[in-house]
Structure formats: structure tokens, C-alpha cells
Design a protein around this motif. Structure first.
Motif, PDB file in Angstrom:
ATOM      1  N   ASP A 104       0.907  -1.205  -0.201  1.00  0.00           N
ATOM      2  CA  ASP A 104      -0.060   0.107  -0.129  1.00  0.00           C
ATOM      3  C   ASP A 104       0.924   1.276   0.215  1.00  0.00           C
ATOM      4  O   ASP A 104       0.516   2.385  -0.735  1.00  0.00           O
ATOM      5  N   LYS A 105       2.122   1.040   0.781  1.00  0.00           N
ATOM      6  CA  LYS A 105       2.749   2.355   0.840  1.00  0.00           C
ATOM      7  C   LYS A 105       3.706   2.626  -0.544  1.00  0.00           C
ATOM      8  O   LYS A 105       3.792   3.530  -0.955  1.00  0.00           O
ATOM      9  N   LEU A 106       4.103   1.646  -1.058  1.00  0.00           N
ATOM     10  CA  LEU A 106       4.629   1.528  -2.309  1.00  0.00           C
ATOM     11  C   LEU A 106       3.810   2.266  -3.378  1.00  0.00           C
ATOM     12  O   LEU A 106       3.934   3.045  -4.092  1.00  0.00           O
ATOM     13  N   GLU A 107       2.582   1.732  -3.514  1.00  0.00           N
ATOM     14  CA  GLU A 107       1.325   2.324  -4.384  1.00  0.00           C
ATOM     15  C   GLU A 107       1.449   3.708  -4.067  1.00  0.00           C
ATOM     16  O   GLU A 107       1.142   4.619  -5.161  1.00  0.00           O
ATOM     17  N   LYS A 108       1.102   4.091  -2.726  1.00  0.00           N
ATOM     18  CA  LYS A 108       0.891   5.518  -2.474  1.00  0.00           C
ATOM     19  C   LYS A 108       2.084   6.318  -2.936  1.00  0.00           C
ATOM     20  O   LYS A 108       1.849   7.492  -3.585  1.00  0.00           O
ATOM     21  N   ASP A 109       3.178   6.109  -2.826  1.00  0.00           N
ATOM     22  CA  ASP A 109       4.495   6.615  -2.667  1.00  0.00           C
ATOM     23  C   ASP A 109       4.612   6.957  -4.378  1.00  0.00           C
ATOM     24  O   ASP A 109       4.869   8.258  -4.604  1.00  0.00           O
ATOM     25  N   PHE A 110       4.627   5.908  -5.100  1.00  0.00           N
ATOM     26  CA  PHE A 110       4.699   6.020  -6.439  1.00  0.00           C
ATOM     27  C   PHE A 110       3.636   6.652  -7.446  1.00  0.00           C
ATOM     28  O   PHE A 110       3.649   7.116  -8.329  1.00  0.00           O
ATOM     29  N   ALA A 111       2.425   6.869  -6.719  1.00  0.00           N
ATOM     30  CA  ALA A 111       1.464   7.444  -7.444  1.00  0.00           C
ATOM     31  C   ALA A 111       1.679   9.049  -7.343  1.00  0.00           C
ATOM     32  O   ALA A 111       1.346   9.689  -8.434  1.00  0.00           O
ATOM     33  N   THR A 112       2.450   9.463  -6.617  1.00  0.00           N
ATOM     34  CA  THR A 112       2.923  11.011  -6.449  1.00  0.00           C
ATOM     35  C   THR A 112       3.914  11.107  -7.634  1.00  0.00           C
ATOM     36  O   THR A 112       4.039  12.421  -8.024  1.00  0.00           O
ATOM     37  N   VAL A 113       4.423  10.321  -8.326  1.00  0.00           N
ATOM     38  CA  VAL A 113       5.517  10.486  -9.440  1.00  0.00           C
ATOM     39  C   VAL A 113       4.910   9.812 -10.459  1.00  0.00           C
ATOM     40  O   VAL A 113       5.652   9.855 -11.664  1.00  0.00           O
ATOM     41  N   GLY A 114       3.855   9.261 -10.684  1.00  0.00           N
ATOM     42  CA  GLY A 114       3.297   8.570 -11.993  1.00  0.00           C
ATOM     43  C   GLY A 114       3.723   7.440 -12.307  1.00  0.00           C
ATOM     44  O   GLY A 114       3.708   6.986 -13.497  1.00  0.00           O
ATOM     45  N   VAL A 115       4.408   6.804 -11.384  1.00  0.00           N
ATOM     46  CA  VAL A 115       4.894   5.379 -11.728  1.00  0.00           C
ATOM     47  C   VAL A 115       3.901   4.240 -11.335  1.00  0.00           C
ATOM     48  O   VAL A 115       3.308   4.303 -10.228  1.00  0.00           O
ATOM     49  N   ASP A 116       3.635   3.613 -12.313  1.00  0.00           N
ATOM     50  CA  ASP A 116       2.756   2.403 -12.215  1.00  0.00           C
ATOM     51  C   ASP A 116       3.056   1.028 -11.335  1.00  0.00           C
ATOM     52  O   ASP A 116       4.598   0.922 -11.466  1.00  0.00           O
ATOM     53  N   VAL A 117       2.658   0.475 -10.633  1.00  0.00           N
ATOM     54  CA  VAL A 117       2.788  -0.568  -9.581  1.00  0.00           C
ATOM     55  C   VAL A 117       2.294  -1.936 -10.258  1.00  0.00           C
ATOM     56  O   VAL A 117       1.118  -2.038 -10.264  1.00  0.00           O
ATOM     57  N   ILE A 118       2.917  -2.962 -10.701  1.00  0.00           N
ATOM     58  CA  ILE A 118       2.326  -3.986 -11.288  1.00  0.00           C
ATOM     59  C   ILE A 118       2.889  -5.103 -10.614  1.00  0.00           C
ATOM     60  O   ILE A 118       4.221  -5.369 -10.276  1.00  0.00           O
ATOM     61  N   TYR A 119       1.736  -5.929 -10.230  1.00  0.00           N
ATOM     62  CA  TYR A 119       2.239  -7.334  -9.416  1.00  0.00           C
ATOM     63  C   TYR A 119       2.083  -8.495 -10.210  1.00  0.00           C
ATOM     64  O   TYR A 119       1.110  -8.621 -11.103  1.00  0.00           O
ATOM     65  N   PHE A 120       3.037  -9.450  -9.925  1.00  0.00           N
ATOM     66  CA  PHE A 120       3.072 -10.663 -10.651  1.00  0.00           C
ATOM     67  C   PHE A 120       2.852 -11.893  -9.762  1.00  0.00           C
ATOM     68  O   PHE A 120       3.191 -11.871  -8.577  1.00  0.00           O
ATOM     69  N   PRO A 121       2.321 -12.980 -10.164  1.00  0.00           N
ATOM     70  CA  PRO A 121       2.119 -14.181  -9.290  1.00  0.00           C
ATOM     71  C   PRO A 121       3.268 -14.289  -8.540  1.00  0.00           C
ATOM     72  O   PRO A 121       4.402 -14.867  -9.266  1.00  0.00           O
TER      73      PRO A 121
END
Length: 142
Positions: A104-121
Motif C-alpha cells: 500500500d505504501k509503495l502504491e501511494k508513494d509511486f502515485a505521487t510521481v506517476g509510476v505504475d505498480v504491477i504485481y506478478f504471481p
């Protein structure tokens, strides 16, 4: 046409098929893939144990994977600080991070700089932790 840079961080200790799968899938989602190989010190901080394979060897193994365009030694815990150095457009993580405080922190932090977070199995049946347990068991019985 945009040039999409991906970043796939990991310790990459005892390199196995799960690592290969993450890198293969990551490369399919970007034009240029940078693998972040976590330093020994950072691995101890994150997992409480030193990697079995030394950093220089882990770096060489990851650099040699055909899906990887470049390898970077990750030496800071803050992924945004790493982003300032590498400047990627998307970061890839195993889905064991999804829905966790770290994820959740990773997603929130990267949303501020426009970086997508993609999860793989996450490869459940093979992990460095599992391999390490097996090796420790063999050493104990020797």
C-alpha cells in the motif's frame, strides 16, 4: 511512441524459476528492464539474514538473464530514492506484496510521481527462503 522503463527489484538470492518468471513477465510489460539487485546490507535489513550468494555474483547472474537490459545495485530502503536514480515508469513486485502495508505504501508513494505498480504471481512452490531451509536441513544432517 513512448519508451517505458521498468524496474524489478529483488534480492535474487539462490536464483530460481520464480525470479526468472518475474523478470520475464516484467520485460513483457516494458521496453527497457532494469533489475534492482538488493545489497547484502539491505537484504539483512529487510529479511534479517544475509544472502547466501554474494552481491557481485547475484549481480552477474541477473545481468546475464536475457530479459534484463541493465542491473542496478539497490542500496537504500526508500524506493522513491531509487526512482530518483533510475527513473523508471513502472515497478514490478510479487503479488505477495499486494494488500500489505508495504505494498500500500509503495502504491501511494509511486502515485505521487506517476509510476505504475504491477504485481506478478508469486511462485509459492519455489522461493529462496524455502531453498535455504532445505540447504540448512542438509547441512544439519551432514
Amino acid at each position: 511512441m513512448t519508451h517505458r522503463v521498468g524496474y524489478a527489484p529483488g534480492v535474487y538470492d539462490l536464483f530460481h524459476v520464480g525470479h526468472l518468471n518475474i523478470l520475464r513477465h516484467a520485460k513483457s510489460q516494458c521496453d527497457y528492464l532494469v533489475a534492482g539487485v538488493v545489497s547484502d546490507e539491505m537484504a539483512v535489513q529487510a529479511k534479517g539474514k544475509s544472502p547466501v550468494v554474494p552481491l557481485t555474483e547475484r549481480l552477474e547472474i541477473v545481468r546475464s538473464v536475457r530479459f534484463v537490459d541493465a542491473a542496478f545495485v539497490e542500496t537504500v530502503p526508500d524506493k522513491l530514492e531509487t526512482w530518483q536514480q533510475v527513473r523508471f515508469d513502472v515497478i514490478f513486485k510479487g503479488d505477495d506484496w499486494r494488500g500489505t502495508a508495504k505494498g500500500d505504501k509503495l502504491e501511494k508513494d509511486f502515485a505521487t510521481v506517476g509510476v505504475d505498480v504491477i504485481y506478478f504471481p508469486y511462485t509459492v512452490h519455489t522461493s529462496s527462503s524455502l531453498l535455504r531451509k532445505v540447504l540448512d536441513g542438509l547441512a544439519d544432517s551432514a
